[in-house]
Motif scaffolding. Structure first.
Motif, PDB file in Angstrom:
ATOM      1  N   GLY A  85      32.667  30.605  43.901  1.00 29.44           N
ATOM      2  CA  GLY A  85      33.707  30.087  44.777  1.00 29.44           C
ATOM      3  C   GLY A  85      34.623  30.886  44.622  1.00 29.44           C
ATOM      4  N   GLY A  86      35.889  30.547  45.525  1.00 29.33           N
ATOM      5  CA  GLY A  86      37.189  31.711  45.519  1.00 29.33           C
ATOM      6  C   GLY A  86      36.876  32.447  46.693  1.00 29.33           C
ATOM      7  N   GLY A  87      37.765  33.568  46.513  1.00 31.85           N
ATOM      8  CA  GLY A  87      37.917  34.433  47.689  1.00 31.85           C
ATOM      9  C   GLY A  87      38.651  34.021  48.755  1.00 31.85           C
ATOM     10  N   PHE A  88      38.848  34.647  49.799  1.00 26.20           N
ATOM     11  CA  PHE A  88      39.696  34.203  51.037  1.00 26.20           C
ATOM     12  C   PHE A  88      39.553  32.838  51.398  1.00 26.20           C
ATOM     13  CE2 PHE A  88      35.887  35.752  53.392  1.00 26.20           C
ATOM     14  CZ  PHE A  88      35.840  34.906  54.602  1.00 26.20           C
ATOM     15  N   SER A  89      37.817  32.254  51.489  1.00 21.64           N
ATOM     16  CA  SER A  89      37.928  30.977  51.936  1.00 21.64           C
ATOM     17  C   SER A  89      38.296  29.766  51.354  1.00 21.64           C
ATOM     18  CB  SER A  89      36.204  31.076  52.413  1.00 21.64           C
ATOM     19  OG  SER A  89      35.462  31.027  51.189  1.00 21.64           O
ATOM     20  N   MET A  90      38.625  30.271  49.937  1.00 14.09           N
ATOM     21  CA  MET A  90      39.085  29.162  49.158  1.00 14.09           C
ATOM     22  C   MET A  90      40.656  29.348  48.677  1.00 14.09           C
ATOM     23  SD  MET A  90      36.080  28.027  46.889  1.00 14.09           S
ATOM     24  CE  MET A  90      36.674  26.658  45.970  1.00 14.09           C
ATOM     25  N   SER A  91      41.247  30.405  49.392  1.00 12.62           N
ATOM     26  CA  SER A  91      42.479  30.673  49.144  1.00 12.62           C
ATOM     27  C   SER A  91      43.390  29.403  49.701  1.00 12.62           C
ATOM     28  CB  SER A  91      42.998  31.997  49.679  1.00 12.62           C
ATOM     29  OG  SER A  91      44.352  32.155  49.740  1.00 12.62           O
ATOM     30  N   GLU A  92      44.470  29.071  48.719  1.00 10.77           N
ATOM     31  CA  GLU A  92      45.411  27.797  49.366  1.00 10.77           C
ATOM     32  C   GLU A  92      46.382  28.384  50.401  1.00 10.77           C
ATOM     33  OE1 GLU A  92      46.909  26.859  45.476  1.00 10.77           O
ATOM     34  OE2 GLU A  92      44.978  26.041  44.601  1.00 10.77           O
ATOM     35  N   SER A  93      46.528  29.714  50.613  1.00  8.09           N
ATOM     36  CA  SER A  93      47.772  29.897  51.471  1.00  8.09           C
ATOM     37  C   SER A  93      47.271  31.130  52.499  1.00  8.09           C
ATOM     38  CB  SER A  93      48.993  30.351  50.610  1.00  8.09           C
ATOM     39  OG  SER A  93      48.806  31.401  49.831  1.00  8.09           O
ATOM     40  N   ASP A  94      47.553  32.055  52.151  1.00  7.70           N
ATOM     41  CA  ASP A  94      47.455  33.556  53.120  1.00  7.70           C
ATOM     42  C   ASP A  94      46.225  34.221  53.109  1.00  7.70           C
ATOM     43  OD1 ASP A  94      47.772  34.408  50.734  1.00  7.70           O
ATOM     44  OD2 ASP A  94      49.420  35.949  51.450  1.00  7.70           O
ATOM     45  N   GLY A  95      45.074  33.317  52.382  1.00  9.63           N
ATOM     46  CA  GLY A  95      43.892  34.018  52.205  1.00  9.63           C
ATOM     47  C   GLY A  95      43.851  35.240  51.119  1.00  9.63           C
ATOM     48  N   SER A  96      44.886  35.502  50.448  1.00  5.39           N
ATOM     49  CA  SER A  96      44.860  36.539  49.441  1.00  5.39           C
ATOM     50  C   SER A  96      43.750  36.017  48.482  1.00  5.39           C
ATOM     51  CB  SER A  96      46.401  36.728  48.938  1.00  5.39           C
ATOM     52  OG  SER A  96      46.568  35.786  48.389  1.00  5.39           O
ATOM     53  N   SER A  97      43.317  37.003  47.803  1.00  6.92           N
ATOM     54  CA  SER A  97      42.433  36.651  46.511  1.00  6.92           C
ATOM     55  C   SER A  97      42.264  37.864  45.713  1.00  6.92           C
ATOM     56  CB  SER A  97      41.088  36.279  47.149  1.00  6.92           C
ATOM     57  OG  SER A  97      40.014  36.310  46.179  1.00  6.92           O
ATOM     58  N   LEU A  98      42.502  37.753  44.375  1.00  4.09           N
ATOM     59  CA  LEU A  98      42.236  38.847  43.376  1.00  4.09           C
ATOM     60  C   LEU A  98      40.810  39.302  43.453  1.00  4.09           C
ATOM     61  CD1 LEU A  98      44.557  37.513  40.594  1.00  4.09           C
ATOM     62  CD2 LEU A  98      45.108  39.379  42.079  1.00  4.09           C
ATOM     63  N   ILE A  99      39.835  38.440  43.678  1.00  7.64           N
ATOM     64  CA  ILE A  99      38.480  38.753  43.526  1.00  7.64           C
ATOM     65  C   ILE A  99      38.250  39.681  44.822  1.00  7.64           C
ATOM     66  CG2 ILE A  99      36.267  37.924  43.639  1.00  7.64           C
ATOM     67  CD1 ILE A  99      36.580  35.663  42.001  1.00  7.64           C
ATOM     68  N   ASP A 100      38.757  39.280  46.012  1.00  6.40           N
ATOM     69  CA  ASP A 100      38.450  40.074  47.081  1.00  6.40           C
ATOM     70  C   ASP A 100      39.155  41.426  47.022  1.00  6.40           C
ATOM     71  OD1 ASP A 100      37.147  37.948  48.407  1.00  6.40           O
ATOM     72  OD2 ASP A 100      38.575  37.405  49.664  1.00  6.40           O
ATOM     73  N   ASP A 101      40.354  41.380  46.242  1.00  8.13           N
ATOM     74  CA  ASP A 101      41.023  42.976  46.025  1.00  8.13           C
ATOM     75  C   ASP A 101      40.089  43.541  45.047  1.00  8.13           C
ATOM     76  OD1 ASP A 101      43.233  41.969  47.255  1.00  8.13           O
ATOM     77  OD2 ASP A 101      44.367  41.551  45.474  1.00  8.13           O
ATOM     78  N   HIS A 102      39.384  42.856  44.016  1.00  6.49           N
ATOM     79  CA  HIS A 102      38.462  43.741  43.452  1.00  6.49           C
ATOM     80  C   HIS A 102      37.312  44.211  44.001  1.00  6.49           C
ATOM     81  CE1 HIS A 102      36.626  44.930  39.763  1.00  6.49           C
ATOM     82  NE2 HIS A 102      35.410  44.316  39.611  1.00  6.49           N
ATOM     83  N   ILE A 103      36.641  43.372  45.006  1.00  2.92           N
ATOM     84  CA  ILE A 103      35.494  43.776  45.956  1.00  2.92           C
ATOM     85  C   ILE A 103      36.062  45.304  46.690  1.00  2.92           C
ATOM     86  CG2 ILE A 103      34.177  43.278  48.028  1.00  2.92           C
ATOM     87  CD1 ILE A 103      34.095  40.652  46.622  1.00  2.92           C
TER      88      ILE A 103
END
Length: 251
Positions: free
Chosen positions: A10-28
């Motif tokens: 779970g997580g990533g942009f689709s579970m971001s609470e605001s602007d779609g930012s995600s540290l996991i997506d950054d790592h990808i």
């Protein structure tokens, strides 16, 4: 299977609470080794939900060259030859119905194309159903109630259980199915966490929030045993705080 798979519970942009930012997506994106990677979103499991694809494009705008593979021919993307996946740095698979995703993919030849893309260096990533699809088997709610499914692509050996602590019944039923042999042992990944595999082997487990674990689950006799996996907490580039380790076992 040769190549890199990032399996998000779970997580990533689709579970971001605001602007779609995600540290996991950054790592990808970092895994590609390029400054502006080509990232294709594959929303098949959601029936190519338009809002989902739009959220992806918004989250990755300006830092990736984005595209959407719509196998349901939704506007404005239309239908594109799936061989375009061979030109991507990342293929990011959205959540939804694992069963429907696998059926549609096989009809369009994505099972073979994705294996070829990964072997050529494309990072395969996905959340929920987009996690399940890479494994031999998984826990899925594609039929309504949670059920075991032994029909994945088999890029990663064993079974998958996303949303491990985030959704009611996930943990209990997955442990029961592994204990009974209905599912092979595998990896249980909570929301906001992911496991990175390379050439079928675990590289590391990561998380973008504290207290979101990853377990390796094995059948021992007639029981299922959870083995905690060490999780690296990803640090924001805007923070001076060091990355920390969660969990009690090493990989």
């Amino acid at each position: 299977m040769k190549g890199t798979v990032v399996a998000l519970g779970g997580g990533g942009f689709s579970m971001s609470e605001s602007d779609g930012s995600s540290l996991i997506d950054d790592h990808i994106l970092d895994l590609t080794g390029t400054t502006k990677p080509r990232v294709c979103f594959v929303p098949t499991a959601s029936g190519d939900a338009d809002g989902y694809s739009q959220r992806f494009e918004s989250a990755f705008a300006g830092r990736a060259e984005t595209s959407v593979l719509s196998l349901f021919c939704h506007d404005p993307w239309g239908y594109t030859d799936p061989s375009m996946l061979l030109e991507q740095d990342v293929v990011y698979v959205g959540g939804g119905s694992t069963v429907n995703l696998l059926a549609v993919w096989r009809l369009h030849g994505l099972d073979d194309l994705l294996g070829e893309a990964a072997a050529n260096g494309t990072v395969l990533a996905g959340i929920s159903a987009g996690m399940n699809c890479w494994f031999d088997a998984s826990s899925t709610d594609s039929y309504g109630p949670l059920a075991p499914l032994r029909d994945g692509l088999g890029f990663v050996t064993g079974s998958a259980c996303p949303h491990y602590l985030g959704e009611s019944g996930r943990r209990e039923k997955y442990l029961r199915w592994v204990a009974s042999g209905e599912l092979p042992g595998g990896y249980a990944v909570d929301d906001y966490a992911a496991v990175v595999f390379r050439d079928g082997e675990v590289v590391e487990a990561i998380s973008e929030k504290t207290e979101h674990p990853v377990y390796r689950v094995m059948r021992v006799g007639d029981d299922a045993v959870e083995e905690p996996v060490a999780v690296r907490l990803l640090a924001s580039t805007t923070s001076s705080s060091p990355e920390t380790k969660l969990g009690v076992t090493s990989l």
